[in-house]
Design a protein around this motif. Structure first.
Motif, PDB file in Angstrom:
ATOM      1  N   PRO A  11      44.210  46.724  48.766  1.00 19.90           N
ATOM      2  CA  PRO A  11      43.955  47.869  48.384  1.00 19.90           C
ATOM      3  C   PRO A  11      42.429  47.897  48.148  1.00 19.90           C
ATOM      4  O   PRO A  11      41.985  46.998  47.338  1.00 19.90           O
ATOM      5  CB  PRO A  11      44.801  48.423  47.290  1.00 19.90           C
ATOM      6  CG  PRO A  11      45.254  46.980  46.632  1.00 19.90           C
ATOM      7  CD  PRO A  11      45.519  46.272  48.205  1.00 19.90           C
ATOM      8  N   ILE A  13      39.608  47.740  49.392  1.00 20.50           N
ATOM      9  CA  ILE A  13      38.849  46.960  50.198  1.00 20.50           C
ATOM     10  C   ILE A  13      38.017  48.063  51.209  1.00 20.50           C
ATOM     11  O   ILE A  13      36.729  47.734  51.614  1.00 20.50           O
ATOM     12  CB  ILE A  13      39.521  45.685  50.808  1.00 20.50           C
ATOM     13  CG1 ILE A  13      40.146  44.771  49.950  1.00 20.50           C
ATOM     14  CG2 ILE A  13      38.327  44.887  51.678  1.00 20.50           C
ATOM     15  CD1 ILE A  13      39.177  44.154  48.767  1.00 20.50           C
ATOM     16  N   ARG A  19      32.192  50.782  45.929  1.00 21.70           N
ATOM     17  CA  ARG A  19      32.919  50.529  44.875  1.00 21.70           C
ATOM     18  C   ARG A  19      32.106  49.062  43.897  1.00 21.70           C
ATOM     19  O   ARG A  19      31.796  48.326  44.773  1.00 21.70           O
ATOM     20  CB  ARG A  19      34.372  49.915  44.942  1.00 21.70           C
ATOM     21  CG  ARG A  19      34.500  48.744  45.696  1.00 21.70           C
ATOM     22  CD  ARG A  19      35.890  48.496  45.913  1.00 21.70           C
ATOM     23  NE  ARG A  19      36.942  48.060  44.726  1.00 21.70           N
ATOM     24  CZ  ARG A  19      37.663  47.206  44.875  1.00 21.70           C
ATOM     25  NH1 ARG A  19      37.961  46.443  45.926  1.00 21.70           N
ATOM     26  NH2 ARG A  19      38.301  46.775  43.795  1.00 21.70           N
ATOM     27  N   ASN A  75      42.811  38.745  51.810  1.00 19.16           N
ATOM     28  CA  ASN A  75      42.283  39.162  50.608  1.00 19.16           C
ATOM     29  C   ASN A  75      43.403  40.291  50.234  1.00 19.16           C
ATOM     30  O   ASN A  75      43.137  41.534  50.412  1.00 19.16           O
ATOM     31  CB  ASN A  75      40.693  39.723  50.724  1.00 19.16           C
ATOM     32  CG  ASN A  75      40.273  40.200  49.299  1.00 19.16           C
ATOM     33  OD1 ASN A  75      40.829  40.290  48.436  1.00 19.16           O
ATOM     34  ND2 ASN A  75      39.124  40.608  49.257  1.00 19.16           N
ATOM     35  N   ALA A  77      43.560  41.614  47.240  1.00 21.19           N
ATOM     36  CA  ALA A  77      42.926  42.393  46.481  1.00 21.19           C
ATOM     37  C   ALA A  77      43.721  42.395  45.204  1.00 21.19           C
ATOM     38  O   ALA A  77      44.319  41.386  44.789  1.00 21.19           O
ATOM     39  CB  ALA A  77      42.450  43.717  46.897  1.00 21.19           C
ATOM     40  N   HIS A  81      47.572  39.783  42.146  1.00 18.02           N
ATOM     41  CA  HIS A  81      47.986  39.632  40.847  1.00 18.02           C
ATOM     42  C   HIS A  81      49.324  40.123  40.390  1.00 18.02           C
ATOM     43  O   HIS A  81      49.711  39.895  39.301  1.00 18.02           O
ATOM     44  CB  HIS A  81      46.819  39.996  39.720  1.00 18.02           C
ATOM     45  CG  HIS A  81      45.314  39.779  40.365  1.00 18.02           C
ATOM     46  ND1 HIS A  81      44.951  38.694  40.556  1.00 18.02           N
ATOM     47  CD2 HIS A  81      44.337  40.738  40.643  1.00 18.02           C
ATOM     48  CE1 HIS A  81      43.594  38.679  40.816  1.00 18.02           C
ATOM     49  NE2 HIS A  81      43.430  39.797  41.064  1.00 18.02           N
ATOM     50  N   HIS A 101      38.734  35.875  48.034  1.00 10.17           N
ATOM     51  CA  HIS A 101      38.237  36.987  47.317  1.00 10.17           C
ATOM     52  C   HIS A 101      36.823  37.066  46.842  1.00 10.17           C
ATOM     53  O   HIS A 101      36.226  35.815  47.099  1.00 10.17           O
ATOM     54  CB  HIS A 101      38.686  36.677  45.660  1.00 10.17           C
ATOM     55  CG  HIS A 101      40.241  36.608  45.503  1.00 10.17           C
ATOM     56  ND1 HIS A 101      41.120  37.881  45.688  1.00 10.17           N
ATOM     57  CD2 HIS A 101      41.180  35.509  45.533  1.00 10.17           C
ATOM     58  CE1 HIS A 101      42.046  37.512  45.551  1.00 10.17           C
ATOM     59  NE2 HIS A 101      42.481  36.145  45.353  1.00 10.17           N
ATOM     60  N   LEU A 102      36.296  38.194  47.152  1.00  7.09           N
ATOM     61  CA  LEU A 102      34.717  38.252  47.364  1.00  7.09           C
ATOM     62  C   LEU A 102      34.187  37.779  45.855  1.00  7.09           C
ATOM     63  O   LEU A 102      33.196  37.217  45.818  1.00  7.09           O
ATOM     64  CB  LEU A 102      34.376  39.878  47.623  1.00  7.09           C
ATOM     65  CG  LEU A 102      34.760  40.448  48.979  1.00  7.09           C
ATOM     66  CD1 LEU A 102      35.031  41.600  48.971  1.00  7.09           C
ATOM     67  CD2 LEU A 102      33.521  40.369  49.759  1.00  7.09           C
ATOM     68  N   ILE A 105      37.260  35.692  40.591  1.00  8.20           N
ATOM     69  CA  ILE A 105      38.159  36.233  39.796  1.00  8.20           C
ATOM     70  C   ILE A 105      38.500  35.612  38.429  1.00  8.20           C
ATOM     71  O   ILE A 105      39.257  36.086  37.660  1.00  8.20           O
ATOM     72  CB  ILE A 105      39.733  36.244  40.671  1.00  8.20           C
ATOM     73  CG1 ILE A 105      40.016  34.744  40.890  1.00  8.20           C
ATOM     74  CG2 ILE A 105      39.620  37.225  41.597  1.00  8.20           C
ATOM     75  CD1 ILE A 105      41.641  34.917  41.768  1.00  8.20           C
ATOM     76  N   ARG A 108      36.107  36.967  35.545  1.00  9.84           N
ATOM     77  CA  ARG A 108      36.486  38.302  35.268  1.00  9.84           C
ATOM     78  C   ARG A 108      37.543  38.650  34.308  1.00  9.84           C
ATOM     79  O   ARG A 108      37.869  37.713  33.386  1.00  9.84           O
ATOM     80  CB  ARG A 108      36.711  38.977  36.750  1.00  9.84           C
ATOM     81  CG  ARG A 108      35.747  39.023  37.586  1.00  9.84           C
ATOM     82  CD  ARG A 108      36.088  39.888  38.915  1.00  9.84           C
ATOM     83  NE  ARG A 108      36.068  41.092  38.493  1.00  9.84           N
ATOM     84  CZ  ARG A 108      36.442  42.177  39.492  1.00  9.84           C
ATOM     85  NH1 ARG A 108      36.490  41.675  40.730  1.00  9.84           N
ATOM     86  NH2 ARG A 108      36.472  43.164  39.247  1.00  9.84           N
ATOM     87  N   ARG A 112      43.194  38.970  36.055  1.00 11.49           N
ATOM     88  CA  ARG A 112      42.561  38.680  37.402  1.00 11.49           C
ATOM     89  C   ARG A 112      42.699  37.243  37.545  1.00 11.49           C
ATOM     90  O   ARG A 112      42.585  36.529  38.722  1.00 11.49           O
ATOM     91  CB  ARG A 112      41.319  39.070  37.878  1.00 11.49           C
ATOM     92  CG  ARG A 112      41.233  40.568  37.902  1.00 11.49           C
ATOM     93  CD  ARG A 112      39.770  40.871  38.303  1.00 11.49           C
ATOM     94  NE  ARG A 112      39.420  42.444  38.025  1.00 11.49           N
ATOM     95  CZ  ARG A 112      39.967  43.414  38.569  1.00 11.49           C
ATOM     96  NH1 ARG A 112      40.374  43.348  39.743  1.00 11.49           N
ATOM     97  NH2 ARG A 112      39.591  44.593  38.024  1.00 11.49           N
TER      98      ARG A 112
HETATM   99  C1  DQA Z   1      39.332  41.013  44.919  1.00 15.61           C
HETATM  100  C2  DQA Z   1      39.494  40.788  43.454  1.00 15.61           C
HETATM  101  C3  DQA Z   1      40.796  41.338  42.774  1.00 15.61           C
HETATM  102  O1  DQA Z   1      40.877  41.127  41.442  1.00 15.61           O
HETATM  103  C4  DQA Z   1      40.287  42.920  42.986  1.00 15.61           C
HETATM  104  O2  DQA Z   1      41.576  43.685  42.590  1.00 15.61           O
HETATM  105  C5  DQA Z   1      40.252  43.542  44.341  1.00 15.61           C
HETATM  106  C6  DQA Z   1      39.426  42.436  45.180  1.00 15.61           C
HETATM  107  C7  DQA Z   1      38.118  40.121  45.587  1.00 15.61           C
HETATM  108  O3  DQA Z   1      37.969  40.477  46.704  1.00 15.61           O
HETATM  109  O4  DQA Z   1      37.285  39.972  44.782  1.00 15.61           O
HETATM  110  O5  DQA Z   1      40.227  44.570  44.611  1.00 15.61           O
HETATM  111  O6  DQA Z   1      40.449  40.586  45.597  1.00 15.61           O
END
Ligand code: DQA
Length: 146
Positions: A11, A13, A19, A75, A77, A81, A101-102, A105, A108, A112
């Motif tokens: 979701p 992405i 974003r 990913n 996203a 979690h 993950h970009l 995590i 943050r 996460r």
């Molecule tokens: C993510 C990290 C997740 O915590 C977040 O909800 C995302 C993107 C990342 O690519 O860093 O939507 O997966």
């Protein structure tokens, strides 16, 4: 015959570029997809690059990948979690999986820090932005070549 890989994105992405650029950089989803396709071609991999905002659709994508792909980069996203369903689907894939993950995590919010999928995948890349996708493709190509 080329190895086939699938990159599955969860979701939000699709909104890359729009974003939270401080977390995800300014690359757009379209650019990211193009970069991944170019890198895969260079490495003689056939690639499918997909995204869904719907948990059940991600589960279906993972299930359907079992027969059609040799490796997966995911990913998940926010579902990373929260989703036991995605974790369970990944457990059935039985071929190499890289979690991606970009953002970092672990740097943050605490919610996460927990990934429900890390222990059912082969390895992971986080915090390296869009470069992480390229590195994951290179790693996957090396894994599949063996
Ligand atoms: C993510 C990290 C997740 O915590 C977040 O909800 C995302 C993107 C990342 O690519 O860093 O939507 O997966």
């Amino acid at each position: 015959m080329n190895n086939k890989i699938i990159i599955i994105n969860g979701p939000n992405i699709n909104l890359l570029g729009e974003r939270e650029q401080s977390q995800y950089g300014d690359i757009t989803f379209k650019e990211l997809k193009e970069n991944c396709i170019d890198k895969s071609k260079e490495l003689n991999l056939d690639i499918e690059f997909v995204q869904s905002n719907v948990e059940g659709e991600v589960v279906n994508l993972i299930q359907n990948s079992r027969k059609n792909f040799d490796g997966m980069i995911i990913n998940a996203a926010a579902f990373t979690h929260t989703s036991i369903a995605i974790r369970d689907a990944l457990s059935v894939f039985k071929k190499p999986i890289i979690e991606l993950h970009l953002s970092n995590i672990y740097k943050r919010e605490e919610f996460r820090h927990k990934s429900l999928i890390s222990d059912v995948v082969d390895g992971g890349i986080f915090g390296l932005g869009a470069n992480g996708y390229i590195l994951a493709i290179i790693a996957m190509q090396k894994i599949l070549k063996k």
